[in-house]
Design a protein around this motif. Structure first.
Motif, short mmCIF file in Angstrom:
data_model
loop_
_atom_site.label_atom_id
_atom_site.label_comp_id
_atom_site.label_asym_id
_atom_site.label_seq_id
_atom_site.Cartn_x
_atom_site.Cartn_y
_atom_site.Cartn_z
N GLY A 182 -102.98 58.35 -15.19
CA GLY A 182 -101.54 58.57 -15.21
C GLY A 182 -101.04 58.98 -13.84
O GLY A 182 -101.69 59.74 -13.12
N THR A 183 -99.87 58.45 -13.44
CA THR A 183 -99.33 58.71 -12.10
C THR A 183 -97.90 59.24 -12.18
O THR A 183 -97.20 59.05 -13.17
CB THR A 183 -99.33 57.44 -11.24
OG1 THR A 183 -98.52 56.43 -11.88
CG2 THR A 183 -100.75 56.90 -11.07
N ASP A 189 -90.24 61.41 -9.70
CA ASP A 189 -91.05 61.84 -10.85
C ASP A 189 -91.24 60.76 -11.90
O ASP A 189 -91.60 61.04 -13.05
CB ASP A 189 -90.44 63.09 -11.51
CG ASP A 189 -90.56 64.32 -10.64
OD1 ASP A 189 -91.44 64.33 -9.76
OD2 ASP A 189 -89.78 65.27 -10.84
N GLU A 190 -90.98 59.50 -11.55
CA GLU A 190 -91.19 58.42 -12.50
C GLU A 190 -92.68 58.33 -12.86
O GLU A 190 -93.56 58.39 -12.01
CB GLU A 190 -90.74 57.08 -11.91
CG GLU A 190 -89.24 56.97 -11.67
CD GLU A 190 -88.45 56.81 -12.96
OE1 GLU A 190 -89.07 56.66 -14.04
OE2 GLU A 190 -87.21 56.84 -12.89
N LEU A 207 -93.20 53.42 -16.64
CA LEU A 207 -92.62 53.46 -17.99
C LEU A 207 -91.15 53.09 -17.97
O LEU A 207 -90.62 52.60 -18.98
CB LEU A 207 -92.81 54.86 -18.58
CG LEU A 207 -94.27 55.33 -18.72
CD1 LEU A 207 -94.31 56.71 -19.36
CD2 LEU A 207 -95.09 54.33 -19.52
N ASN A 208 -90.49 53.31 -16.85
CA ASN A 208 -89.06 52.99 -16.73
C ASN A 208 -88.91 51.66 -16.00
O ASN A 208 -89.16 51.56 -14.80
CB ASN A 208 -88.34 54.10 -15.97
CG ASN A 208 -86.84 53.84 -15.83
OD1 ASN A 208 -86.32 52.87 -16.37
ND2 ASN A 208 -86.16 54.72 -15.11
N ASP A 217 -93.12 54.09 -1.08
CA ASP A 217 -93.10 55.26 -1.96
C ASP A 217 -94.54 55.65 -2.31
O ASP A 217 -95.45 54.81 -2.33
CB ASP A 217 -92.31 54.94 -3.23
CG ASP A 217 -90.80 54.88 -2.97
OD1 ASP A 217 -90.38 55.31 -1.87
OD2 ASP A 217 -90.06 54.39 -3.84
N ARG A 218 -94.72 56.92 -2.66
CA ARG A 218 -96.08 57.44 -2.86
C ARG A 218 -96.26 58.00 -4.27
O ARG A 218 -95.30 58.40 -4.92
CB ARG A 218 -96.38 58.51 -1.81
CG ARG A 218 -96.12 58.00 -0.40
CD ARG A 218 -96.57 58.97 0.67
NE ARG A 218 -95.83 60.23 0.65
CZ ARG A 218 -96.07 61.25 1.49
NH1 ARG A 218 -97.04 61.14 2.39
NH2 ARG A 218 -95.36 62.36 1.42
N LEU A 219 -97.54 58.02 -4.70
CA LEU A 219 -97.87 58.45 -6.05
C LEU A 219 -98.97 59.51 -6.02
O LEU A 219 -99.83 59.51 -5.13
CB LEU A 219 -98.35 57.29 -6.92
CG LEU A 219 -97.45 56.10 -7.17
CD1 LEU A 219 -97.55 55.08 -6.04
CD2 LEU A 219 -97.83 55.42 -8.49
N VAL A 220 -98.92 60.39 -7.03
CA VAL A 220 -99.99 61.37 -7.26
C VAL A 220 -100.40 61.28 -8.73
O VAL A 220 -99.73 60.63 -9.54
CB VAL A 220 -99.53 62.80 -6.92
CG1 VAL A 220 -99.16 62.92 -5.45
CG2 VAL A 220 -98.37 63.23 -7.81
N THR A 221 -101.50 61.91 -9.07
CA THR A 221 -101.93 61.93 -10.47
C THR A 221 -101.00 62.81 -11.30
O THR A 221 -100.53 63.86 -10.85
CB THR A 221 -103.37 62.46 -10.59
OG1 THR A 221 -103.45 63.76 -9.99
CG2 THR A 221 -104.35 61.53 -9.91
#
Length: 315
Positions: A182-183, A189-190, A207-208, A217-221
């Motif tokens: 999950g990210t 916060d998407e 999900l959106n 853009d960057r992602l975290v767990t």
């Protein structure tokens, strides 16, 4: 010459004369009565001896060179061995410096995210499970490692523990096709789910379907229930491509992971989750854009030539 009594007597006589001459020569010293004869013989046989010596010396030199070459060869071999040892030591020092740097980065990530970690070294790549993207690390149950613990390094998410032995564990890497995490998008916060694609970028389904996402853009767990298998806030990667939105319920992104999965060495297993979600604080600082110099060109009108100025005056 035939072996007769006369020949044997002649041989004995010649030997006796030779010994007598040697005795006289030794006792006479520099005033030896045979000195003149010796000098005459030297003048006759000297050139012959020199010629023979000239012919023999190269052979002797060659033999000496071969003998010395053995010593030189041994010395060269010894020097090569010493050089190899020095190179190995320098290489080892370089590797140790590299590993210390990696460890420092892991500790920095752990400190920023407030993760309790157990340091480990990658000792094998690819386990027995077919063609899965896995590594083996040198910590196991005796070190407090359990199944479904998060594994990270100084760059970000590495994977999760799948198999635990007494002193070693298997880690499923985040780029494995069977891996899903999950990210959370930085800032917006998407939420979404990232899946591995081998040596290709991670595939993320947001999900959106109408989420406004752009390259970079960057992602975290996002984290898991009871923080297993994933703790929150671990850097995942950077968006490299966004599929056009076609009105679907989800939106597909492609993310370049922070971690280079083919260069893993020092990692950390999260044995204690943070007391609160670190969210985006563990992400590295964004690179500052390099300013582009602005060049301003000012055009100055040139003065007319003398002839042109006089012509304008006459008109």
């Amino acid at each position: 010459m035939r072996d007769t009594r006369e020949s044997r007597l002649l041989l004995v006589l010649l030997i006796a004369i030779a010994f007598a001459l040697i005795t006289v020569d030794i006792r006479g010293g520099e005033d030896s009565p045979v000195d003149g004869a010796r000098q005459a013989a030297a003048s006759v046989f000297g050139p012959i001896e020199n010629g023979v010596a000239s012919a023999v010396d190269p052979v002797g030199n060659a033999v000496s060179a071969v003998r010395d070459s053995g010593d030189r060869h041994d010395r060269i071999a010894e020097l090569e061995k010493e050089n190899a040892a020095l190179k190995a030591q320098l290489g080892s020092d370089d590797r140790n410096r590299s590993r210390l740097k990696q460890l420092d980065k892991v500790l920095k990530v752990a400190g920023e995210g407030q993760y309790g970690i157990k340091g480990a070294e990658v000792i094998a790549i690819g386990a027995a499970q077919g063609f899965s993207w896995t590594i083996t690390i040198d910590v196991g149950a005796n070190d407090g490692i359990k199944r479904d613990m998060t594994v990270l390094n100084g760059d970000g998410l590495v994977g999760r523990v799948t198999t635990v032995g007494p002193n070693a564990s298997t880690v499923l890497l985040a780029n494995d096709p069977d891996f899903t995490v999950g990210t959370r998008m930085e800032g917006s916060d998407e939420l979404g789910f990232a899946s591995g694609q081998g040596d290709r970028p991670l595939r993320v389904e947001l999900l959106n379907g109408k989420a406004q996402i752009k390259k970079g853009d960057r992602l975290v767990t996002f984290g898991s229930q009871a923080d297993r298998p994933f703790v929150p806030g671990v850097p995942v990667g950077v968006v490299s491509r966004v599929d056009p939105s076609g009105g679907d319920l989800t939106r597909t992104l492609y993310v370049t992971p922070y971690v280079s999965f083919s260069k893993l060495d020092i990692v950390g297993v999260v044995v204690q989750a943070p007391s609160k979600d670190p969210r985006d604080t563990v992400l590295p600082d964004k690179p500052k854009p390099t300013p582009r110099p602005t060049v301003t060109v000012t055009v100055t009108p040139s003065a007319p030539a003398d002839g042109q100025f006089q012509q304008e005056q006459q008109q």
